[in-house]
Structure formats: structure tokens, C-alpha cells
Design a protein around this motif. Sequence first.
Motif, PDB file in Angstrom:
ATOM      1  N   ALA A  98       0.757  -1.186   0.085  1.00  0.00           N
ATOM      2  CA  ALA A  98       0.013  -0.177   0.104  1.00  0.00           C
ATOM      3  C   ALA A  98       0.825   1.083   0.007  1.00  0.00           C
ATOM      4  CB  ALA A  98      -0.830   0.234   1.121  1.00  0.00           C
ATOM      5  N   GLY A  99       1.969   1.349   0.584  1.00  0.00           N
ATOM      6  CA  GLY A  99       2.927   2.246   0.518  1.00  0.00           C
ATOM      7  C   GLY A  99       3.499   2.549  -0.399  1.00  0.00           C
ATOM      8  N   HIS A 100       4.020   1.622  -1.314  1.00  0.00           N
ATOM      9  CA  HIS A 100       4.446   1.651  -2.775  1.00  0.00           C
ATOM     10  C   HIS A 100       3.268   2.474  -3.401  1.00  0.00           C
ATOM     11  CE1 HIS A 100       7.554  -1.839  -2.211  1.00  0.00           C
ATOM     12  NE2 HIS A 100       7.976  -0.830  -1.563  1.00  0.00           N
ATOM     13  N   ASN A 101       2.049   2.096  -3.334  1.00  0.00           N
ATOM     14  CA  ASN A 101       0.994   2.806  -4.163  1.00  0.00           C
ATOM     15  C   ASN A 101       0.680   4.041  -3.419  1.00  0.00           C
ATOM     16  OD1 ASN A 101       0.921   0.709  -5.799  1.00  0.00           O
ATOM     17  ND2 ASN A 101      -0.289  -0.693  -4.604  1.00  0.00           N
ATOM     18  N   ASN A 102       1.289   4.622  -2.377  1.00  0.00           N
ATOM     19  CA  ASN A 102       0.763   5.832  -1.740  1.00  0.00           C
ATOM     20  C   ASN A 102      -0.688   5.732  -1.312  1.00  0.00           C
ATOM     21  OD1 ASN A 102       3.470   7.467  -1.980  1.00  0.00           O
ATOM     22  ND2 ASN A 102       2.885   7.670  -4.335  1.00  0.00           N
ATOM     23  N   ASP A 103      -1.241   4.678  -0.726  1.00  0.00           N
ATOM     24  CA  ASP A 103      -2.427   4.379  -0.472  1.00  0.00           C
ATOM     25  C   ASP A 103      -2.040   4.350   1.168  1.00  0.00           C
ATOM     26  OD1 ASP A 103      -4.794   3.699   0.399  1.00  0.00           O
ATOM     27  OD2 ASP A 103      -4.628   1.601  -0.413  1.00  0.00           O
ATOM     28  N   LYS A 104      -2.380   5.625   1.777  1.00  0.00           N
ATOM     29  CA  LYS A 104      -2.628   6.033   3.035  1.00  0.00           C
ATOM     30  C   LYS A 104      -3.080   5.026   4.107  1.00  0.00           C
ATOM     31  CE  LYS A 104      -3.038   9.576   6.644  1.00  0.00           C
ATOM     32  NZ  LYS A 104      -3.014  11.096   6.620  1.00  0.00           N
ATOM     33  N   GLN A 105      -4.368   5.040   3.595  1.00  0.00           N
ATOM     34  CA  GLN A 105      -5.618   4.373   4.227  1.00  0.00           C
ATOM     35  C   GLN A 105      -5.018   2.621   4.322  1.00  0.00           C
ATOM     36  OE1 GLN A 105      -7.941   5.652   6.360  1.00  0.00           O
ATOM     37  NE2 GLN A 105      -6.905   7.640   5.548  1.00  0.00           N
ATOM     38  N   GLY A 106      -4.551   2.056   3.281  1.00  0.00           N
ATOM     39  CA  GLY A 106      -4.260   0.926   2.963  1.00  0.00           C
ATOM     40  C   GLY A 106      -3.176   0.515   4.129  1.00  0.00           C
ATOM     41  N   VAL A 107      -2.278   1.657   4.052  1.00  0.00           N
ATOM     42  CA  VAL A 107      -1.001   1.369   5.158  1.00  0.00           C
ATOM     43  C   VAL A 107      -1.634   1.326   6.597  1.00  0.00           C
ATOM     44  CG1 VAL A 107       1.125   2.480   6.072  1.00  0.00           C
ATOM     45  CG2 VAL A 107       0.415   2.267   3.491  1.00  0.00           C
ATOM     46  N   ILE A 108      -2.573   2.391   6.755  1.00  0.00           N
ATOM     47  CA  ILE A 108      -3.175   2.448   8.054  1.00  0.00           C
ATOM     48  C   ILE A 108      -3.684   1.079   8.487  1.00  0.00           C
ATOM     49  CG2 ILE A 108      -4.851   3.594   9.703  1.00  0.00           C
ATOM     50  CD1 ILE A 108      -4.088   6.038   8.255  1.00  0.00           C
ATOM     51  N   LYS A 109      -4.657   0.644   7.882  1.00  0.00           N
ATOM     52  CA  LYS A 109      -5.383  -0.606   8.002  1.00  0.00           C
ATOM     53  C   LYS A 109      -4.584  -1.609   8.399  1.00  0.00           C
ATOM     54  CE  LYS A 109      -7.316  -2.766   4.633  1.00  0.00           C
ATOM     55  NZ  LYS A 109      -8.006  -3.234   3.443  1.00  0.00           N
ATOM     56  N   ASN A 110      -3.571  -1.959   7.392  1.00  0.00           N
ATOM     57  CA  ASN A 110      -2.847  -3.204   7.624  1.00  0.00           C
ATOM     58  C   ASN A 110      -1.597  -3.120   8.663  1.00  0.00           C
ATOM     59  OD1 ASN A 110      -3.387  -5.094   5.245  1.00  0.00           O
ATOM     60  ND2 ASN A 110      -3.174  -3.261   4.131  1.00  0.00           N
ATOM     61  N   MET A 111      -1.026  -1.766   8.923  1.00  0.00           N
ATOM     62  CA  MET A 111      -0.320  -1.553  10.033  1.00  0.00           C
ATOM     63  C   MET A 111      -1.142  -2.082  11.358  1.00  0.00           C
ATOM     64  SD  MET A 111       2.723  -1.219   9.367  1.00  0.00           S
ATOM     65  CE  MET A 111       3.422  -0.358  10.633  1.00  0.00           C
ATOM     66  N   VAL A 112      -2.199  -1.684  11.499  1.00  0.00           N
ATOM     67  CA  VAL A 112      -3.266  -2.134  12.686  1.00  0.00           C
ATOM     68  C   VAL A 112      -3.256  -3.372  12.841  1.00  0.00           C
ATOM     69  CG1 VAL A 112      -5.379  -1.907  13.851  1.00  0.00           C
ATOM     70  CG2 VAL A 112      -4.569   0.109  12.558  1.00  0.00           C
ATOM     71  N   TRP A 113      -3.427  -3.956  11.849  1.00  0.00           N
ATOM     72  CA  TRP A 113      -3.629  -5.434  11.878  1.00  0.00           C
ATOM     73  C   TRP A 113      -2.708  -6.320  12.157  1.00  0.00           C
ATOM     74  CZ3 TRP A 113      -7.780  -7.886  13.007  1.00  0.00           C
ATOM     75  CH2 TRP A 113      -9.071  -7.445  12.383  1.00  0.00           C
ATOM     76  N   THR A 114      -1.197  -5.693  11.574  1.00  0.00           N
ATOM     77  CA  THR A 114       0.002  -6.152  12.125  1.00  0.00           C
ATOM     78  C   THR A 114       0.447  -6.001  13.586  1.00  0.00           C
ATOM     79  OG1 THR A 114       0.952  -5.892   9.870  1.00  0.00           O
ATOM     80  CG2 THR A 114       2.484  -6.099  11.579  1.00  0.00           C
ATOM     81  N   VAL A 189       2.925  12.132   7.784  1.00  0.00           N
ATOM     82  CA  VAL A 189       4.458  12.558   7.911  1.00  0.00           C
ATOM     83  C   VAL A 189       4.881  11.755   6.161  1.00  0.00           C
ATOM     84  CG1 VAL A 189       6.870  11.975   8.547  1.00  0.00           C
ATOM     85  CG2 VAL A 189       4.873  12.517  10.080  1.00  0.00           C
ATOM     86  N   PHE A 190       4.639  10.417   5.870  1.00  0.00           N
ATOM     87  CA  PHE A 190       5.211   9.846   4.813  1.00  0.00           C
ATOM     88  C   PHE A 190       4.347  10.813   3.254  1.00  0.00           C
ATOM     89  CE2 PHE A 190       5.530   6.311   8.144  1.00  0.00           C
ATOM     90  CZ  PHE A 190       6.841   6.642   8.288  1.00  0.00           C
ATOM     91  N   GLU A 191       3.148  11.066   3.806  1.00  0.00           N
ATOM     92  CA  GLU A 191       2.307  11.571   2.634  1.00  0.00           C
ATOM     93  C   GLU A 191       3.273  12.851   2.228  1.00  0.00           C
ATOM     94  OE1 GLU A 191      -2.046  11.711   1.476  1.00  0.00           O
ATOM     95  OE2 GLU A 191      -1.767  12.342   3.617  1.00  0.00           O
ATOM     96  N   ARG A 192       3.415  13.953   3.146  1.00  0.00           N
ATOM     97  CA  ARG A 192       4.241  14.777   2.891  1.00  0.00           C
ATOM     98  C   ARG A 192       5.664  14.579   2.174  1.00  0.00           C
ATOM     99  NH1 ARG A 192       1.706  16.411   7.652  1.00  0.00           N
ATOM    100  NH2 ARG A 192       3.774  15.659   8.897  1.00  0.00           N
ATOM    101  N   LYS A 193       6.376  13.299   2.723  1.00  0.00           N
ATOM    102  CA  LYS A 193       7.644  13.149   2.259  1.00  0.00           C
ATOM    103  C   LYS A 193       7.551  12.780   0.904  1.00  0.00           C
ATOM    104  CE  LYS A 193      10.292  12.258   6.360  1.00  0.00           C
ATOM    105  NZ  LYS A 193      11.095  10.953   6.971  1.00  0.00           N
ATOM    106  N   GLY A 194       6.342  12.105   0.325  1.00  0.00           N
ATOM    107  CA  GLY A 194       5.891  11.312  -0.942  1.00  0.00           C
ATOM    108  C   GLY A 194       6.506   9.932  -1.038  1.00  0.00           C
ATOM    109  N   HIS A 195       6.752   9.324   0.203  1.00  0.00           N
ATOM    110  CA  HIS A 195       7.181   8.067  -0.067  1.00  0.00           C
ATOM    111  C   HIS A 195       6.905   7.543   1.280  1.00  0.00           C
ATOM    112  CE1 HIS A 195      11.099   8.585   2.185  1.00  0.00           C
ATOM    113  NE2 HIS A 195      11.234   9.767   1.313  1.00  0.00           N
ATOM    114  N   TYR A 196       6.944   6.046   1.265  1.00  0.00           N
ATOM    115  CA  TYR A 196       6.800   5.248   2.614  1.00  0.00           C
ATOM    116  C   TYR A 196       7.951   4.350   2.909  1.00  0.00           C
ATOM    117  CZ  TYR A 196       1.760   6.917   2.766  1.00  0.00           C
ATOM    118  OH  TYR A 196       0.723   7.670   2.970  1.00  0.00           O
ATOM    119  N   LEU A 197       9.125   4.823   2.467  1.00  0.00           N
ATOM    120  CA  LEU A 197      10.275   3.886   2.686  1.00  0.00           C
ATOM    121  C   LEU A 197      10.636   3.582   4.274  1.00  0.00           C
ATOM    122  CD1 LEU A 197      13.220   5.760   0.525  1.00  0.00           C
ATOM    123  CD2 LEU A 197      12.035   3.485   0.206  1.00  0.00           C
TER     124      LEU A 197
END
Length: 223
Positions: A98-114, A189-197
Motif C-alpha cells: 500500500a505504501g508503494h502505491n501511496n495508499d495511506k488508508q491501506g497502510v493504516i489498516k494493515n499496520m493496525v492488523w500487524t 508524515v510519509f504523505e508529505r515526504k512523498g514516499h513510505y520507505l
Amino acid sequence: MAQAVPTGQKLWGGGKSPFNVEYGKLMMWYFLMSDAFTFGAFLISYGTIRFATNGWPDPNEVFQSFPGLGSGYPLLFVSVMTFILIMSSVTMVLAVHAGHNNDKQGVIKNMVWTIIGGLAFLGCQAWEWTHLHHEGAWWGSNPFLNADGTQATTNFTNFFFTITGFHGFHVFSGVVINIIMLIMTINGVFERKGHYLMIEKAGLYWHFVDLVWVFVFTCFYLL
């Protein structure tokens, strides 16, 4: 005119360097490599003592309890623990994707599950340790007989609590890191940086923790 070379990148044979890896990710790989040596030393020491000893407790007898069901379920509880950790690794993969696709909500959802998976694993490990402690198992104390009925040494419990405790500390550290990554994601934070490295780096650590558990599980619960 000479070609400008971006910071951290070298030209190799007129093209892109094969070692062109983002600095933070490279440092994470170095850390994981050194940590793998530490776990390797622990497990090699365990294996050496394990196979140099004539008698050893039977894992099917030691790890046969399940919360709410009692005894008589060999390795069932640790299998559930392993499944939980593996599934948390899957959700981490989805968070990185999700981070590679700049999908913020996808990152949040899957990080919560992790994070939930990591906390569930730690809860299971806490129950297992508490149960074994109530049975008299601890550092310097081994109430379990060898598979052949002879008296066992404390090597089994000493190694078990040390290595699984060391791994549990890594899981706890991974959960803390993931919580920090989640908060940073929510705050944009990552959204402003433009990447989710950073999510990818956290993912490398989490996958390492999961991989190490495979070896710990094999050594203590299957052999």
C-alpha cells in the motif's frame, strides 16, 4: 559535460551502481545481519547441547496445554501462535505494498492488523511462560523428565526461556516500531515526504522476526 551523480549513487561501467541502495535500508540490512549472527549463536549452542545429551524432554509432553481446554493437545497452542505471527507478516506485506502505491488508508489498516497480530503473539507467549512457570519450569529449574523417563537437566529450560525471551523482546520492539510508524502515517508524515520507505524498513525487521521464529519453533517444539 560531466554527468551529475546523485548523492549516494555511483556510476558503475557507465551506468547505475549495483550497490545503489537507500542508506537507511542498507543500514537495516546490516543490523539484521548482525542480529542473525546473535540468534545463530544461540541456536547453534542449543543444538550442540541438545544433540550431545543422551536424554531430552519430549516437546509433545511439555507443550500440550491449551487455554480453556486443559492438557492433551500437543503443540496446538504454539501452532496457533505461529499462525498469528505468520498472518501478521502477511498484513505487513500488504502495508508495504500500500505504501508503494501511496495508499495511506491501506497502510493504516494493515499496520493496525500487524500490530494486533504482534500483541496477540506476545499475549500467547506470556500465557505459555506463566503456565510453564506454574508447572515449576524456569531458569535453573526443569520439572520435566526426559523422553526416556530419566531425570532431565536444566539445559532445556535455560535455553528455552533465554532464546524465546530474546525473540519475544524482538517482537515487542517490532510492535513499538510499528506503532510509531502507524502514528507517523496517520499524521501524514510519509504523505508529505512523498514516499513510505520507513514502512518498508519496518517491514524488513518484522519479516526477520517472523523468519527467526520458524527456526526457534523447529528447534524447541519439533525436535
